[in-house]
Enzyme design. Sequence first.
Site, PDB file in Angstrom:
ATOM      1  N   CYS A   1      -6.538   1.750   5.712  1.00  0.00           N
ATOM      2  CA  CYS A   1      -7.225   0.685   5.971  1.00  0.00           C
ATOM      3  C   CYS A   1      -6.477   0.192   7.380  1.00  0.00           C
ATOM      4  CB  CYS A   1      -7.100  -0.499   5.087  1.00  0.00           C
ATOM      5  SG  CYS A   1      -5.077  -0.991   5.033  1.00  0.00           S
TER       6      CYS A   1
ATOM      7  N   HIS B   1       0.811  -1.294   0.030  1.00  0.00           N
ATOM      8  CA  HIS B   1       0.154   0.011   0.220  1.00  0.00           C
ATOM      9  C   HIS B   1       0.822   1.241  -0.142  1.00  0.00           C
ATOM     10  CE1 HIS B   1      -3.843  -1.929   1.669  1.00  0.00           C
ATOM     11  NE2 HIS B   1      -3.174  -2.691   0.917  1.00  0.00           N
TER      12      HIS B   1
ATOM     13  N   GLU C   1       0.729   3.708   1.672  1.00  0.00           N
ATOM     14  CA  GLU C   1       1.310   4.279   3.102  1.00  0.00           C
ATOM     15  C   GLU C   1       2.404   3.447   3.606  1.00  0.00           C
ATOM     16  OE1 GLU C   1      -3.422   4.453   3.296  1.00  0.00           O
ATOM     17  OE2 GLU C   1      -1.679   3.550   2.125  1.00  0.00           O
TER      18      GLU C   1
END
Length: 157
Positions: A91, A61, A63
Amino acid sequence: MTTAPVPAVLVSAMQVALVEARAAAEAGEVPVGAVIVDNTTGAILAMAQNRMRRDGDGTSHAELLALRMAAKQRGDRDLTDCSLVVTLEPCAMCAGAIVLSRIDSLVFGAWDDKAGMCGSVGDIVRHPRLNHRPQVRGGVLAEECAALLRDFFALRR
């Protein structure tokens, strides 16, 4: 959720995150981009985009990739004096990593009512039992961030 005005440097960082998100979309990835800003200098420490398909790794991801880059650059996982700016509400996996990285503030664009864990579905980053809770600001350039996601998924339906 913080209501103070968003500093211009973080709005600019969101614009950079949107560039990353568009590049992810062009590569066939879910269009999410992330940027880490040093709050002391205003410098960008890391920029990343989703790479799950390209890496064959569900943890790639934007992030997490940005957090890893910034920690490597700093030589320390502690990013206390930094902000994470991301185009989509993180998430559960990313929210946990944000807490463990000790990010000072999280700024995100679009809310994620299916998997968002920073205020929508749940709120991991501000759980009262955790020893670190970043400031959170959602909805920064929200329409632009959400439109990018809507357009991406509309093409795939």
